[in-house]
Every structure is written in C-alpha cells, then in structure tokens.
Design an enzyme around this catalytic site. Structure first.
Site, PDB file in Angstrom:
ATOM      1  CE1 TYR A 150      32.047  44.824  41.631  1.00 45.94           C
ATOM      2  CE2 TYR A 150      31.742  44.563  43.997  1.00 45.94           C
ATOM      3  CZ  TYR A 150      31.954  44.014  42.750  1.00 45.94           C
ATOM      4  OH  TYR A 150      32.060  42.643  42.611  1.00 45.94           O
ATOM      5  CE  LYS A 179      29.039  41.729  39.530  1.00 52.13           C
ATOM      6  NZ  LYS A 179      29.629  41.074  38.320  1.00 52.13           N
ATOM      7  CB  THR A 239      29.488  40.589  44.474  1.00 54.15           C
ATOM      8  OG1 THR A 239      29.851  40.985  45.786  1.00 54.15           O
ATOM      9  CG2 THR A 239      28.692  41.738  43.871  1.00 54.15           C
ATOM     10  CG  ASP A 240      29.295  39.104  49.676  1.00 53.22           C
ATOM     11  OD1 ASP A 240      29.855  39.959  48.950  1.00 53.22           O
ATOM     12  OD2 ASP A 240      29.839  38.625  50.695  1.00 53.22           O
ATOM     13  CD  GLU A 241      31.450  44.099  47.794  1.00 52.19           C
ATOM     14  OE1 GLU A 241      31.314  45.327  47.743  1.00 52.19           O
ATOM     15  OE2 GLU A 241      32.548  43.531  47.770  1.00 52.19           O
TER      16      GLU A 241
HETATM   17  P1  NAD Z   1      39.033  41.264  38.182  1.00 52.82           P
HETATM   18  O1  NAD Z   1      38.885  42.737  38.306  1.00 52.82           O
HETATM   19  O2  NAD Z   1      40.244  40.583  38.699  1.00 52.82           O
HETATM   20  O3  NAD Z   1      38.891  40.823  36.634  1.00 52.82           O
HETATM   21  C1  NAD Z   1      37.956  41.380  35.775  1.00 52.82           C
HETATM   22  C2  NAD Z   1      38.316  40.958  34.348  1.00 52.82           C
HETATM   23  O4  NAD Z   1      37.318  41.506  33.466  1.00 52.82           O
HETATM   24  C3  NAD Z   1      39.669  41.504  33.876  1.00 52.82           C
HETATM   25  O5  NAD Z   1      40.381  40.494  33.187  1.00 52.82           O
HETATM   26  C4  NAD Z   1      39.295  42.638  32.938  1.00 52.82           C
HETATM   27  O6  NAD Z   1      40.263  42.867  31.920  1.00 52.82           O
HETATM   28  C5  NAD Z   1      37.972  42.145  32.378  1.00 52.82           C
HETATM   29  N1  NAD Z   1      37.106  43.233  31.899  1.00 52.82           N
HETATM   30  C6  NAD Z   1      36.790  44.380  32.545  1.00 52.82           C
HETATM   31  N2  NAD Z   1      35.984  45.131  31.769  1.00 52.82           N
HETATM   32  C7  NAD Z   1      35.750  44.432  30.644  1.00 52.82           C
HETATM   33  C8  NAD Z   1      34.974  44.671  29.474  1.00 52.82           C
HETATM   34  N3  NAD Z   1      34.266  45.805  29.314  1.00 52.82           N
HETATM   35  N4  NAD Z   1      34.961  43.740  28.491  1.00 52.82           N
HETATM   36  C9  NAD Z   1      35.691  42.591  28.618  1.00 52.82           C
HETATM   37  N5  NAD Z   1      36.450  42.322  29.700  1.00 52.82           N
HETATM   38  C10 NAD Z   1      36.474  43.223  30.712  1.00 52.82           C
HETATM   39  O7  NAD Z   1      37.704  40.669  38.856  1.00 52.82           O
HETATM   40  P2  NAD Z   1      37.488  39.322  39.673  1.00 52.82           P
HETATM   41  O8  NAD Z   1      37.830  39.574  41.097  1.00 52.82           O
HETATM   42  O9  NAD Z   1      38.111  38.205  38.958  1.00 52.82           O
HETATM   43  O10 NAD Z   1      35.904  39.206  39.593  1.00 52.82           O
HETATM   44  C11 NAD Z   1      35.279  38.512  38.517  1.00 52.82           C
HETATM   45  C12 NAD Z   1      33.769  38.576  38.694  1.00 52.82           C
HETATM   46  O11 NAD Z   1      33.424  38.001  39.961  1.00 52.82           O
HETATM   47  C13 NAD Z   1      33.220  40.013  38.722  1.00 52.82           C
HETATM   48  O12 NAD Z   1      32.014  40.022  38.015  1.00 52.82           O
HETATM   49  C14 NAD Z   1      33.006  40.290  40.204  1.00 52.82           C
HETATM   50  O13 NAD Z   1      31.948  41.197  40.380  1.00 52.82           O
HETATM   51  C15 NAD Z   1      32.656  38.906  40.726  1.00 52.82           C
HETATM   52  N6  NAD Z   1      32.996  38.650  42.139  1.00 52.82           N
HETATM   53  C16 NAD Z   1      34.249  38.903  42.610  1.00 52.82           C
HETATM   54  C17 NAD Z   1      34.558  38.603  43.936  1.00 52.82           C
HETATM   55  C18 NAD Z   1      35.931  38.823  44.494  1.00 52.82           C
HETATM   56  O14 NAD Z   1      36.130  38.659  45.710  1.00 52.82           O
HETATM   57  N7  NAD Z   1      36.928  39.158  43.708  1.00 52.82           N
HETATM   58  C19 NAD Z   1      33.560  38.067  44.787  1.00 52.82           C
HETATM   59  C20 NAD Z   1      32.289  37.824  44.246  1.00 52.82           C
HETATM   60  C21 NAD Z   1      32.019  38.114  42.921  1.00 52.82           C
HETATM   61  P1  TYD Z   2      38.479  44.565  49.398  1.00 55.55           P
HETATM   62  O1  TYD Z   2      39.531  43.533  49.210  1.00 55.55           O
HETATM   63  O2  TYD Z   2      38.593  45.858  48.667  1.00 55.55           O
HETATM   64  O3  TYD Z   2      37.085  43.850  49.102  1.00 55.55           O
HETATM   65  P2  TYD Z   2      35.556  44.413  49.324  1.00 55.55           P
HETATM   66  O4  TYD Z   2      35.580  45.856  49.600  1.00 55.55           O
HETATM   67  O5  TYD Z   2      34.959  44.068  47.995  1.00 55.55           O
HETATM   68  O6  TYD Z   2      35.010  43.587  50.462  1.00 55.55           O
HETATM   69  O7  TYD Z   2      38.381  44.909  50.936  1.00 55.55           O
HETATM   70  C1  TYD Z   2      38.126  43.906  51.908  1.00 55.55           C
HETATM   71  C2  TYD Z   2      37.989  44.599  53.242  1.00 55.55           C
HETATM   72  O8  TYD Z   2      39.273  45.154  53.594  1.00 55.55           O
HETATM   73  C3  TYD Z   2      37.022  45.771  53.229  1.00 55.55           C
HETATM   74  O9  TYD Z   2      36.327  45.799  54.479  1.00 55.55           O
HETATM   75  C4  TYD Z   2      37.915  46.989  53.096  1.00 55.55           C
HETATM   76  C5  TYD Z   2      39.189  46.572  53.810  1.00 55.55           C
HETATM   77  N1  TYD Z   2      40.442  47.166  53.292  1.00 55.55           N
HETATM   78  C6  TYD Z   2      41.337  47.799  54.182  1.00 55.55           C
HETATM   79  O10 TYD Z   2      41.098  47.853  55.401  1.00 55.55           O
HETATM   80  N2  TYD Z   2      42.470  48.347  53.659  1.00 55.55           N
HETATM   81  C7  TYD Z   2      42.770  48.313  52.341  1.00 55.55           C
HETATM   82  O11 TYD Z   2      43.831  48.872  51.937  1.00 55.55           O
HETATM   83  C8  TYD Z   2      41.874  47.649  51.456  1.00 55.55           C
HETATM   84  C9  TYD Z   2      42.151  47.576  49.979  1.00 55.55           C
HETATM   85  C10 TYD Z   2      40.726  47.079  51.978  1.00 55.55           C
END
Ligand code: NAD
Ligand code: TYD
Length: 353
Positions: A160, A164, A134-136
C-alpha cells in the site's frame, strides 16, 4: 461559469466527509467520480443537495471517461482521494493497489494534463490538482526519532505505502516536468464516521459492541498519530485554497498513541455507553500474530501547514473518539449495510487462525 470541483473516491471514508463538508462551506458544484469498490458507500452522501452535486460511477483508470468528464464539466480543481487504502489487503493481494493507486493516478494525471494545457490563461493559472496521500510513504520511526517532515526521504514498507509513494512521485514529476499546478498532502491515520470497519478503530468499536475478540497485532505497542477526519478535510480545503503549487504539506494530529491504548479507550467508552454488569470490554482484548513488515511508529511534523497556511487540528483525541464511538453505536443501519457479505468474508479469512 459555475465553480466545479472534481472529487475522486468521494464515496469512501475521507472523501464523503470532505464532500459533505465542502457542500456546507463552499459554493462548489461537486462531481464525485467513484468506482464503488467494497469501501465506497453512497449511503454516506444521502441527503446531499442534488442541484450542486453529481455522482459518476466509474474508474479513475478509465481515460475516456476522465477525458469526457473534464471536457464536459470544466472543473477548476481536482481533489484525488480514490485509492485502495487498507494495508492488510495490500499484503494479501497487492495487484489492485498498483492498478488503482499507481496506474489509476497516472491515467488521471495524463488526462488532467491534456485538459489543463488547453485552458486559457486565468483558468489555467488558478487550476489545482490536489493529491491526497499518507504518512506511510516515509516508512517507520524508532522511538526517539523526530517526526516525519516534508523533507524526510521516502521509505515505504507495505505494498500500500509503496503504491502511494509511486503516485506521489508521479504527481511531483507532473509539476516539475509539465508545470501542472499540483498540491500533495500526506496525512496520518484518520478516524471518524463512515470509516469502513476493517480499520482499527471501527473494527474495535463494533467487536466490543458485539462481545467479540479484539485482535491486537503483535505486542500492541505500534504507534500511530491519529487525526479526526473533519480536521483532515479542513486541512485539505485549506491547502486547496492557499497551498503553493508544487508543494507538499504534512498533516497530523500531534496525537501519537500505541494501539493498545486506543483499544482500551474504546473498551471503556463502549462500557460507558452500553454497560455490562460486572464485566469490562477490556477482557476481550486478544493479542494475535503480527502483521508482516508492521511499521513500528508513525508521527507527523505538521508545522509547515500551520506556519504557512494557518491550519492546525481542532478536535482533541478525547472529543473525537467519543463522537466516533457514539456514531458507530447510533448508526446501526449503516453498520448493518457495510458489514454484510464481502465484509464477513474478509474478517473470516483475515482473522482465522
Ligand atoms: P477508502 O478506502 O475509505 O475509500 C476509497 C474510495 O475510493 C472508495 O469510495 C472507493 O470506491 C474509491 N475507489 C477505489 N478505487 C477506485 C478507482 N479505481 N476509481 C474510482 N474510485 C475508486 O479510503 P479513505 O480512507 O477514505 O482514503 C482516501 C484517501 O486518503 C486515499 O488516497 C488514502 O491513501 C488517503 N489517506 C487515508 C488515510 C486514512 O487514515 N484513512 C490517511 C492518510 C491518507
Ligand atoms: P489500520 O487501521 O489498518 O491503519 P494503518 O495500518 O494504515 O496504520 O491499523 C492501525 C494500527 O492498528 C496498525 O498498527 C495495525 C493495528 N491493527 C491491529 O492491531 N489489529 C487490527 O485488527 C487492525 C485492523 C489493525
């Protein structure tokens, strides 16, 4: 020998989009290892071709299971999505984040190293371990700062992001020390179908649909760089095919927007699709107490992946958000399924007071 890809976390939001996309585009046999936490959902993968896909219910931290899977299926690559992924949950309870994101990634790396070390020349050279991050990990930008690049120092602020970042460092070390052919992608905020509705965009779509308050943290001016999930999946596939081992690639949508603007756009789209005479969903916007340590701005410099691998996003925010709002409004059964039980409990606890 068949070409096998091991995906971890393939029942989650991005993982399931990736698995479905790969089943169409590539000839992989896919093994999906997922623990099915609250965020994992096998309904996302209904209808998948059973002759080229197998689901394994398990934890990435279970080394005996990982060893057995690697020995039995002999994958040519691993794409590692599995993680705890929600910042607010990491603030309330960081332990699962350390267990899965740090310890789990470590366990998977150790078993992968043992497996890869024993491969013969050609398979050993072609093997890849792609770590999805992630960018975070880069922390927070000021309004005038340039976007994060691959050489921006790490400064994770939430549990989080720290978990990561720790996993990214382990992946880097396994390349540097053992020569494991790793690839790391750091991506900005994703949106699209199958995202669990604890995250900003699906939460706001469903609350707007149901006439509930739309809880915007702080002043609503925190900025995120939004990328449509299918573009992210294509970027991962591109890095898997052509990325240079040991490298990291930043992925983003060139689409910075303050949260309030995202929420207003969602209100207008829900109004357009489900009009309510004389009323706008914007009236539901409620500013609530800010998230502790809330990062102000994320932005990604995605020029390296474009220059070196020829990837850039296809969707615009306007097309992507329209498709996403329609999907959540049209897939009531999916929504009903994920918003029962523990989801209600999370919303009640997190947004009370
Ligand atoms: P998500 O929370 O929707 O899905 C996570 C999946 O991992 C779920 O299916 C869960 O059951 C599985 N999981 C969790 N713990 C586990 C374990 N111990 N063993 C096996 N499986 C396990 O997450 P996402 O949004 O799909 O993100 C996927 C990846 O991408 C993550 O690594 C996250 O850090 C990264 N990412 C997400 C975003 C975003 O905006 N969602 C952006 C950048 C990077
Ligand atoms: P989120 O979807 O949780 O992603 P991340 O924190 O990983 O960027 O949140 C996106 C942005 O939206 C973040 O600045 C927090 C804000 N946010 C709200 O303002 N209200 C909410 O209820 C949630 C879940 C997020």
């Amino acid at each position: 020998m068949r070409n096998t890809l091991l995906v971890t976390g393939g029942a989650g939001f991005i993982g399931s989009n990736f698995v479905l996309q790969q089943m169409l585009d590539e000839s992989w046999f896919i093994i999906n290892l997922d623990k099915l936490t609250y965020a994992g959902n096998l309904h996302n993968l209904e209808g998948i071709a059973a002759d080229r896909y197998q689901f394994i219910h398990g934890d990435i931290g279970d080394r005996a299971l990982a060893r057995q899977l690697l020995e039995k299926h002999q994958p040519g690559a691993i794409v590692h999505f599995a993680a705890e992924s929600h910042v607010d949950r990491s603030i309330r309870g960081p332990e699962d984040f350390i267990r899965t994101n740090v310890d789990g990634t470590f366990a998977l790396l150790e078993e992968t190293r043992a497996y890869w070390s024993a491969l013969l020349d050609d398979r050993r050279n072609r093997f890849r371990f792609l770590h999805v991050s992630t960018d975070e990990v880069y922390g927070s930008l000021g309004p005038q700062d340039p976007p994060f690049s691959e050489i921006t120092p790490y400064a994770p602020n939430s549990p989080y992001a720290a978990s990561k970042a720790a996993s990214d460092h382990l992946v880097r070390a396994y390349h540097h020390t053992y020569g494991l052919p790793t690839l790391t992608t750091n991506c900005s905020n994703n949106y699209g179908r199958f995202q669990f509705p604890e995250k900003l965009i699906p939460l706001m779509i469903l609350n707007a649909r149901d006439g509930k308050a739309l809880p915007v943290y702080g002043d609503g001016k925190n900025v995120r760089d939004w990328l449509y999930v299918e573009d992210h999946c294509e970027a991962i596939a591109t890095v898997l095919r052509r990325g240079r081992p040991g490298e990291t690639y930043n992925i983003g949508g060139w689409n910075e927007k303050p949260n309030i603007e995202i929420v207003q756009t969602i209100c207008d789209l829900v109004d357009e699709k489900l009009p309510q005479a004389g009323r706008s969903r914007r009236e539901l916007i409620t500013f609530v107490k800010d998230r502790p340590g809330h990062d102000r701005r994320y932005a990604m410099d995605a020029r390296k992946i474009e220059r070196e691998l020829g990837w850039k996003p296809k969707a615009t925010f306007e097309t992507g958000i329209r498709k996403t709002v329609s999907w959540y409004l049209e897939n009531e059964a999916w929504v009903r399924d994920v918003t029962s039980g523990s989801y209600r409990q999370w919303v009640a606890t997190h947004y009370s007071g």
